[in-house]
Design a protein around this motif. Sequence first.
Motif, PDB file in Angstrom:
ATOM      1  N   ARG B 193       0.826  -1.194   0.000  1.00 54.36           N
ATOM      2  CA  ARG B 193       0.000   0.000   0.000  1.00 54.36           C
ATOM      3  C   ARG B 193       0.866   1.252   0.000  1.00 54.36           C
ATOM      4  NH1 ARG B 193      -5.178  -2.254   1.537  1.00 54.36           N
ATOM      5  NH2 ARG B 193      -5.061  -3.915   0.029  1.00 54.36           N
ATOM      6  N   MET B 194       2.022   1.176   0.657  1.00 53.00           N
ATOM      7  CA  MET B 194       2.898   2.343   0.769  1.00 53.00           C
ATOM      8  C   MET B 194       3.907   2.357  -0.367  1.00 53.00           C
ATOM      9  SD  MET B 194       3.741   2.365   4.810  1.00 53.00           S
ATOM     10  CE  MET B 194       5.063   3.545   4.521  1.00 53.00           C
ATOM     11  N   LEU B 195       4.359   3.557  -0.704  1.00 56.26           N
ATOM     12  CA  LEU B 195       5.382   3.714  -1.748  1.00 56.26           C
ATOM     13  C   LEU B 195       6.618   2.875  -1.402  1.00 56.26           C
ATOM     14  CD1 LEU B 195       6.426   5.309  -4.303  1.00 56.26           C
ATOM     15  CD2 LEU B 195       7.549   6.804  -2.652  1.00 56.26           C
ATOM     16  N   MET B 196       6.981   2.843  -0.104  1.00 59.75           N
ATOM     17  CA  MET B 196       8.172   2.099   0.323  1.00 59.75           C
ATOM     18  C   MET B 196       8.070   0.623  -0.068  1.00 59.75           C
ATOM     19  SD  MET B 196       9.634   1.450   4.174  1.00 59.75           S
ATOM     20  CE  MET B 196       8.556   0.055   4.528  1.00 59.75           C
ATOM     21  N   ASP B 197       6.907   0.017   0.147  1.00 65.04           N
ATOM     22  CA  ASP B 197       6.732  -1.402  -0.170  1.00 65.04           C
ATOM     23  C   ASP B 197       6.827  -1.653  -1.675  1.00 65.04           C
ATOM     24  OD1 ASP B 197       6.185  -2.051   2.558  1.00 65.04           O
ATOM     25  OD2 ASP B 197       4.187  -1.214   2.299  1.00 65.04           O
ATOM     26  N   ARG B 198       6.215  -0.746  -2.455  1.00 63.86           N
ATOM     27  CA  ARG B 198       6.247  -0.903  -3.915  1.00 63.86           C
ATOM     28  C   ARG B 198       7.661  -0.767  -4.451  1.00 63.86           C
ATOM     29  NH1 ARG B 198       0.781   2.536  -5.450  1.00 63.86           N
ATOM     30  NH2 ARG B 198      -0.601   1.102  -4.358  1.00 63.86           N
ATOM     31  N   LEU B 199       8.366   0.212  -3.887  1.00 70.60           N
ATOM     32  CA  LEU B 199       9.743   0.455  -4.299  1.00 70.60           C
ATOM     33  C   LEU B 199      10.622  -0.746  -3.962  1.00 70.60           C
ATOM     34  CD1 LEU B 199      10.625   3.026  -5.637  1.00 70.60           C
ATOM     35  CD2 LEU B 199      11.480   3.849  -3.452  1.00 70.60           C
ATOM     36  N   ALA B 200      10.431  -1.309  -2.754  1.00 69.54           N
ATOM     37  CA  ALA B 200      11.222  -2.468  -2.333  1.00 69.54           C
ATOM     38  C   ALA B 200      10.956  -3.649  -3.270  1.00 69.54           C
ATOM     39  CB  ALA B 200      10.892  -2.845  -0.891  1.00 69.54           C
ATOM     40  N   LEU B 201       9.708  -3.823  -3.682  1.00 65.31           N
ATOM     41  CA  LEU B 201       9.347  -4.907  -4.594  1.00 65.31           C
ATOM     42  C   LEU B 201      10.054  -4.751  -5.943  1.00 65.31           C
ATOM     43  CD1 LEU B 201       7.580  -7.328  -5.485  1.00 65.31           C
ATOM     44  CD2 LEU B 201       5.750  -5.713  -5.981  1.00 65.31           C
ATOM     45  N   VAL B 202       9.942  -3.548  -6.532  1.00 66.14           N
ATOM     46  CA  VAL B 202      10.543  -3.314  -7.853  1.00 66.14           C
ATOM     47  C   VAL B 202      12.069  -3.435  -7.773  1.00 66.14           C
ATOM     48  CG1 VAL B 202      10.879  -1.606  -9.681  1.00 66.14           C
ATOM     49  CG2 VAL B 202       8.624  -1.883  -8.627  1.00 66.14           C
ATOM     50  N   LEU B 203      12.659  -2.829  -6.727  1.00 69.50           N
ATOM     51  CA  LEU B 203      14.118  -2.888  -6.585  1.00 69.50           C
ATOM     52  C   LEU B 203      14.607  -4.329  -6.436  1.00 69.50           C
ATOM     53  CD1 LEU B 203      14.732   0.189  -4.253  1.00 69.50           C
ATOM     54  CD2 LEU B 203      15.620  -0.110  -6.563  1.00 69.50           C
ATOM     55  N   GLY B 204      13.866  -5.128  -5.664  1.00 73.74           N
ATOM     56  CA  GLY B 204      14.250  -6.526  -5.482  1.00 73.74           C
ATOM     57  C   GLY B 204      14.213  -7.297  -6.789  1.00 73.74           C
ATOM     58  N   LEU B 205      13.167  -7.060  -7.589  1.00 78.86           N
ATOM     59  CA  LEU B 205      13.027  -7.761  -8.872  1.00 78.86           C
ATOM     60  C   LEU B 205      14.171  -7.401  -9.823  1.00 78.86           C
ATOM     61  CD1 LEU B 205       9.181  -7.378  -9.561  1.00 78.86           C
ATOM     62  CD2 LEU B 205      10.396  -9.479  -8.979  1.00 78.86           C
ATOM     63  N   VAL B 206      14.621  -6.136  -9.772  1.00 78.96           N
ATOM     64  CA  VAL B 206      15.664  -5.672 -10.690  1.00 78.96           C
ATOM     65  C   VAL B 206      17.053  -6.053 -10.172  1.00 78.96           C
ATOM     66  CG1 VAL B 206      16.724  -3.620 -11.705  1.00 78.96           C
ATOM     67  CG2 VAL B 206      14.228  -3.775 -11.509  1.00 78.96           C
ATOM     68  N   LEU B 207      17.251  -5.911  -8.857  1.00 75.55           N
ATOM     69  CA  LEU B 207      18.592  -6.117  -8.283  1.00 75.55           C
ATOM     70  C   LEU B 207      19.049  -7.562  -8.364  1.00 75.55           C
ATOM     71  CD1 LEU B 207      18.618  -3.840  -5.120  1.00 75.55           C
ATOM     72  CD2 LEU B 207      20.261  -3.787  -7.005  1.00 75.55           C
ATOM     73  N   LEU B 208      18.144  -8.518  -8.118  1.00 77.55           N
ATOM     74  CA  LEU B 208      18.593  -9.911  -8.079  1.00 77.55           C
ATOM     75  C   LEU B 208      19.254 -10.366  -9.375  1.00 77.55           C
ATOM     76  CD1 LEU B 208      18.313 -12.743  -6.190  1.00 77.55           C
ATOM     77  CD2 LEU B 208      17.514 -13.256  -8.493  1.00 77.55           C
ATOM     78  N   LEU B 218      26.155 -14.358  -2.480  1.00 74.22           N
ATOM     79  CA  LEU B 218      25.106 -14.003  -1.510  1.00 74.22           C
ATOM     80  C   LEU B 218      24.102 -13.025  -2.119  1.00 74.22           C
ATOM     81  CD1 LEU B 218      27.378 -13.403   1.644  1.00 74.22           C
ATOM     82  CD2 LEU B 218      26.355 -15.530   0.887  1.00 74.22           C
ATOM     83  N   ASP B 219      23.716 -13.283  -3.391  1.00 72.06           N
ATOM     84  CA  ASP B 219      22.899 -12.307  -4.113  1.00 72.06           C
ATOM     85  C   ASP B 219      21.565 -11.990  -3.441  1.00 72.06           C
ATOM     86  OD1 ASP B 219      21.557 -14.731  -5.011  1.00 72.06           O
ATOM     87  OD2 ASP B 219      23.117 -14.885  -6.536  1.00 72.06           O
ATOM     88  N   LEU B 220      20.962 -13.019  -2.809  1.00 72.79           N
ATOM     89  CA  LEU B 220      19.671 -12.798  -2.168  1.00 72.79           C
ATOM     90  C   LEU B 220      19.811 -11.839  -0.973  1.00 72.79           C
ATOM     91  CD1 LEU B 220      17.028 -13.887  -3.085  1.00 72.79           C
ATOM     92  CD2 LEU B 220      17.225 -15.742  -1.454  1.00 72.79           C
ATOM     93  N   MET B 221      20.865 -12.043  -0.203  1.00 81.45           N
ATOM     94  CA  MET B 221      21.103 -11.195   0.960  1.00 81.45           C
ATOM     95  C   MET B 221      21.328  -9.745   0.534  1.00 81.45           C
ATOM     96  SD  MET B 221      24.103 -11.498   3.776  1.00 81.45           S
ATOM     97  CE  MET B 221      25.261 -10.459   2.910  1.00 81.45           C
ATOM     98  N   TRP B 222      22.181  -9.545  -0.468  1.00 78.30           N
ATOM     99  CA  TRP B 222      22.466  -8.172  -0.925  1.00 78.30           C
ATOM    100  C   TRP B 222      21.245  -7.536  -1.566  1.00 78.30           C
ATOM    101  CZ3 TRP B 222      25.967  -6.129   1.643  1.00 78.30           C
ATOM    102  CH2 TRP B 222      27.143  -6.799   1.970  1.00 78.30           C
ATOM    103  N   THR B 223      20.447  -8.326  -2.281  1.00 78.46           N
ATOM    104  CA  THR B 223      19.214  -7.796  -2.866  1.00 78.46           C
ATOM    105  C   THR B 223      18.339  -7.196  -1.762  1.00 78.46           C
ATOM    106  OG1 THR B 223      19.218  -9.419  -4.648  1.00 78.46           O
ATOM    107  CG2 THR B 223      17.112  -8.406  -4.135  1.00 78.46           C
ATOM    108  N   GLY B 224      18.203  -7.938  -0.663  1.00 80.77           N
ATOM    109  CA  GLY B 224      17.374  -7.471   0.449  1.00 80.77           C
ATOM    110  C   GLY B 224      17.948  -6.238   1.107  1.00 80.77           C
ATOM    111  N   ILE B 225      19.248  -6.276   1.411  1.00 80.63           N
ATOM    112  CA  ILE B 225      19.858  -5.165   2.154  1.00 80.63           C
ATOM    113  C   ILE B 225      19.900  -3.899   1.299  1.00 80.63           C
ATOM    114  CG2 ILE B 225      22.016  -4.347   3.195  1.00 80.63           C
ATOM    115  CD1 ILE B 225      22.437  -7.228   4.214  1.00 80.63           C
ATOM    116  N   ILE B 226      20.354  -4.022   0.048  1.00 82.11           N
ATOM    117  CA  ILE B 226      20.469  -2.833  -0.807  1.00 82.11           C
ATOM    118  C   ILE B 226      19.074  -2.318  -1.199  1.00 82.11           C
ATOM    119  CG2 ILE B 226      21.342  -1.913  -2.992  1.00 82.11           C
ATOM    120  CD1 ILE B 226      23.546  -4.112  -2.840  1.00 82.11           C
ATOM    121  N   GLY B 227      18.231  -3.223  -1.719  1.00 82.84           N
ATOM    122  CA  GLY B 227      16.901  -2.820  -2.168  1.00 82.84           C
ATOM    123  C   GLY B 227      16.053  -2.286  -1.027  1.00 82.84           C
TER     124      GLY B 227
END
Lengths: 115, 242
Positions: B193-208, B218-227
């Motif tokens: 619902r929040m911009l933060m959640d949407r941004l985290a979703l899109v960033l995760g999809l692109v970063l991985l 450790l791509d999954l870990m960095w995806t989470g921390i950076i995104g």
Amino acid sequence: MNPAAAELWPYLMLIIVGYLPNEVWRVLGLVLARGLNEDSEIVMWSRAVATAILAGVIAKLILFSSGALDTIPIWVRVAATVCGFLGFVLIKRSALAGVLIGLTTLVVGGYLTAH
Amino acid sequence: MPVPATYDSSSAAFLGGARRAVSSVFFPVMMGTYIGIGALAHDFGLAPWWLALSTIVVWAAPAQVILITAIGLGSSMIEAAIAVSLSAIRLFPMVVSLLPLLRGPGTRVRHLLLPAHFTAVSMWMESLRHLPGIAPERRIAYCNGLSVTFMSTAVTFGFIGFYLARGLPTVFAAALLFLTPMSFLISTANNARMLMDRLALVLGLVLLPLLVYLEIGLDLMWTGIIGGTLAYAVHRLRAAAT
């Protein structure tokens, strides 16, 4: 390995390789979440990290598939994902409609590319 | 704000949670995912009871898939344990963000042990969405009802998948495996619902894929921390600006 050990081996793996490395994060969360409320900054950050990791898992399962899903060409998998998502957005934000459209696209695409 | 749903007893709240689970989009998804995992366990020569036990104690589909594959292929234990643990990092922030919703004035740590163990994507999404509308003193019972129903469904359909495995054509087996990412994606977007959640979703999809392409470990870990951190930073900056 004697027969009894061979029988028990998967159960030993389940605890040491499955349960413990998985559960440690839940226990850590339980210990560190004490005294935090749902609007605190660290909880907000944690939620953002959890969402990004989940998005990473989604990307991994679709782009770097294994097993039967790997037999479907990658562009069919991506197209099915996009169609499913669009279906969800366009059909009254119905999650079920989106999932069904995505699955149908994948099965049809997989069938057509195989024949 | 709507009035919170009140239940006369804990068992009524438990049943309320169970009903929420059955009507959740994750219910059919859970069936499909565990049919797929059941088929996988069968292919790799594991016993159906082993699968049921793994569903109860691990209770995380990605970790179970890694574990089954590792045992089936005879991979090294260390390598498999690291992969499982990396796939499970997401559980940590989930527990951290879930427990404050469950904790009331009289809540003891032991009351939170079960919900912490039950924490998984399906239960976390439904809880985050519906717990705020439940009276605080009934939330744990509601959450346990939700989780027990999801878990029983998973165990049952693991068995069904195991015995179905012999006859399923490849394209349908592929569709079952596709069910997990497709439904995770849609439900995450639905809950964002929040911009933060949407941004985290899109960033995760692109970063991985980017991190995999760059061959960073450790791509999954960095995806989470950076995104996650980027999405959170944008949220903070916007909050500061208004």
